[in-house]
Design an enzyme around this catalytic site. Sequence first.
Site, PDB file in Angstrom:
ATOM      1  N   THR A 146      69.995  65.098  22.176  1.00  0.00           N
ATOM      2  CA  THR A 146      70.518  66.393  21.747  1.00  0.00           C
ATOM      3  C   THR A 146      69.878  66.854  20.443  1.00  0.00           C
ATOM      4  OG1 THR A 146      72.633  65.941  22.799  1.00  0.00           O
ATOM      5  CG2 THR A 146      72.620  67.627  21.092  1.00  0.00           C
ATOM      6  N   SER A 182      73.047  71.149  25.830  1.00  0.00           N
ATOM      7  CA  SER A 182      73.004  70.938  27.278  1.00  0.00           C
ATOM      8  C   SER A 182      71.653  71.324  27.888  1.00  0.00           C
ATOM      9  CB  SER A 182      74.130  71.735  27.951  1.00  0.00           C
ATOM     10  OG  SER A 182      75.395  71.260  27.538  1.00  0.00           O
ATOM     11  N   GLY A 187      75.005  59.203  17.868  1.00  0.00           N
ATOM     12  CA  GLY A 187      75.740  58.001  17.519  1.00  0.00           C
ATOM     13  C   GLY A 187      74.813  56.919  17.000  1.00  0.00           C
ATOM     14  N   ARG A 227     115.587  59.148  26.392  1.00  0.00           N
ATOM     15  CA  ARG A 227     115.999  60.147  25.418  1.00  0.00           C
ATOM     16  C   ARG A 227     117.021  61.095  26.034  1.00  0.00           C
ATOM     17  NH1 ARG A 227     116.474  61.656  20.067  1.00  0.00           N
ATOM     18  NH2 ARG A 227     116.212  63.915  19.859  1.00  0.00           N
ATOM     19  N   GLY A 273     109.351  65.994  18.176  1.00  0.00           N
ATOM     20  CA  GLY A 273     108.773  65.582  16.898  1.00  0.00           C
ATOM     21  C   GLY A 273     108.229  64.176  16.940  1.00  0.00           C
ATOM     22  N   THR A 298      82.680  68.105  25.873  1.00  0.00           N
ATOM     23  CA  THR A 298      81.383  68.723  25.580  1.00  0.00           C
ATOM     24  C   THR A 298      80.230  67.744  25.513  1.00  0.00           C
ATOM     25  OG1 THR A 298      81.958  68.701  23.212  1.00  0.00           O
ATOM     26  CG2 THR A 298      82.269  70.774  24.400  1.00  0.00           C
ATOM     27  N   GLU A 322      77.872  64.435  26.978  1.00  0.00           N
ATOM     28  CA  GLU A 322      77.377  64.047  28.311  1.00  0.00           C
ATOM     29  C   GLU A 322      77.375  65.266  29.244  1.00  0.00           C
ATOM     30  OE1 GLU A 322      76.010  61.256  29.160  1.00  0.00           O
ATOM     31  OE2 GLU A 322      76.385  60.267  27.269  1.00  0.00           O
ATOM     32  N   ASP A 327      78.272  69.687  28.589  1.00  0.00           N
ATOM     33  CA  ASP A 327      79.390  70.609  28.397  1.00  0.00           C
ATOM     34  C   ASP A 327      80.034  70.905  29.747  1.00  0.00           C
ATOM     35  OD1 ASP A 327      80.143  73.689  28.627  1.00  0.00           O
ATOM     36  OD2 ASP A 327      80.598  73.033  26.591  1.00  0.00           O
TER      37      ASP A 327
END
Length: 708
Positions: A164, A170, A203, A337, A427, A448, A450, A452
Amino acid sequence: MTEVVDRPGGQDAGIKAAAAAPGTPRPAGKPAVDVAALGKQLLGKWAESRLHARALAGDPALFKTEGLTHTEHRKRTFGQLRFLVEHGAVHRAFPAALGGADDHGGNVAGFEELVTADPSLQIKAGVQWGLFGSAVMHLGTAEHHAKWLPGIMNLDIPGCFAMTETGHGSDVASIATTATYDVESREFVIHTPFRAAWKDYIGNAAIDGLGAVVFAQLVTKGVNHGVHAFYVDLRDPLTKAFLPGIGGEDDGVKGGLNGIDNGRLHFNHVRIPRTNLLNRYGDVAADGTYTSSIASPGRRFFTMLGTLVQGRVSLDGAAVAASKIALTAAIRYATERRQFNASSHTDEEVLLDYQRHQRRLFTRLATTYAAGFAHEKLLRKFDDVFSGAHDTDEDRQDLETLAAALKPLSTWHALDTLQECREACGGAGFLIENRFASLRADLDVYVTFEGDNTVLLQLVAKRLLADYAKEFRNVDFGVLARYVVAQATGAAIHRTGLRQVAQFVADTGSVQKAAIALRDAEGQRELLTDRVQTMVADVGAALKGANRLPLEKGAALFNQHQNELIDAAQAHAELLQWEAFTEALAEVRDPGTKMVLTWLRDLFGLSLIEKNLAWYLMNGRLSMQRARTVGDYINRLLVKIRPHALDLVDAFGYGDEHVRSAISTGAEKTRQDEARAYVRGQRASGNAPVDEKVLLARAAAALRTTQH
């Protein structure tokens, strides 16, 4: 009574749905889910690899530690890579001659499970072995394998996958970094000619990477032969300083995945040996002559990129796993809950007994099952291709299209599921200790990288159009004319409402008959398939002859229909998921499990129809009578599925060490039981304060008595 069962992974399951669904006990004689058998089916063909990976992912040594700085997180994640090497978790796909297992499907299956430990770990491992290592293995030759793979496998060579660019993501074919062959020195010169050509979001680039597979335009003898891959040393192994001519920047803190040192790389006339070209599909001789076993530059480009499709395959599976984790936590919590006493003066309602809560979670549960079954088919297709069992050009194209169709749906679904589960837990869902917010932040980028998602769906749409065009490439005029007449007749029936009338007559005004027609598998298949076929045919007709128009006009015409194309591709992918779910049902032997899964499949199918109800009505595929029954039947399915909700998430096979959500541990049930016991004790003591509303009601009743 609490029933403890063994999960498919051999771990104790904890609370089973049979006993842990307050307010909705399972009626005797009703369908029951065989959790163990369903769990085994969900593990799929590579169950052993998944279970091994889950055992590692359940080790605290691999857990994400919340609250770390990005610098601390990066250091911890790199250390975890060595843990994976030491425990044999990363070598399955590599050649057996180098200590691997040549097991491509098992490798991806195991890799996906790491997302439950820490998505940063999963992706950093993916960069090292799934991208950097795979590029050397699949794009290089035996010489390259022997030279670099051992160091890549044991982490002596941390590396980058430098594809990239800042200016091109892409659109890989248009990247601007060049690799120009110098005949005199017999070297390639790697160069980034301007700032937008810097490799970006890479990376391992900011800190750890010692080497890189760099994608660049191969130029030799004045001819650009398109994008090829080159092995480039980046840093001095001892000082970790960039080598001469190489520079970079740190991408810094991101919205998620901060355990990965993403960065930018640039090259200033960096020279590398000619043999550093990964030359499986294209080579340059010492005299600069270019040769390739694939004559077509376009086909060569897609073949090279196709060898790296496992990234999309693994993201599809990891997204499904993350959705399973979120739903396990949210559904467990919702069975404990309590909120509002709508049907009782003393007991509050369990959240999962509310219809809206069921809608929020069960529809996503159904989609997760569909996505999981579809992923298993994708993984088998991937293994068939990469093992060589079925590795024709058509097989590779089918794999690329299938991965491009499913990865967008599963990654979008994961984000949607994580957010909905977060909100469904109130919450508490916002607390990092319950993981929804953390997982969603980390998985955000899955949509997005590998590829988009929108671009991938456009790739799928183009394949659908190509297949549609093939049907008429060699037919004579008479056949095409008859097809056009048939299409026109069909359109006339739909648009004049004749099909709607026919449906209404068939239903004879009966809501029950309309519901039966929709819940029937063939009825769902017809509606889902018809939508895809119609959308593709409509766009195909609109674009007919576009390839003969001037470039600018052809592009403008395509752009006018781009949204419809992408919608058609998404509808196609959803149909693939529905078909995978339906095929999986055929493998279920236990009658109770099969019935419950059939309800879940119907919920998935009808949810798709409900989502696109406007299209079905506008195009005359459903009558108003039948359309009105869709929502009602979905609501009836929710009631049927409710007693089995915990069984269905238990079958995912994830233990507390994988879910790691405080609200799914049973603590909420303990709190609720304590609260109910306190209220009952107060009432029994006679010392409870009198509610003002009660006093007012008594006064009003007394007044009415005196007036009479």
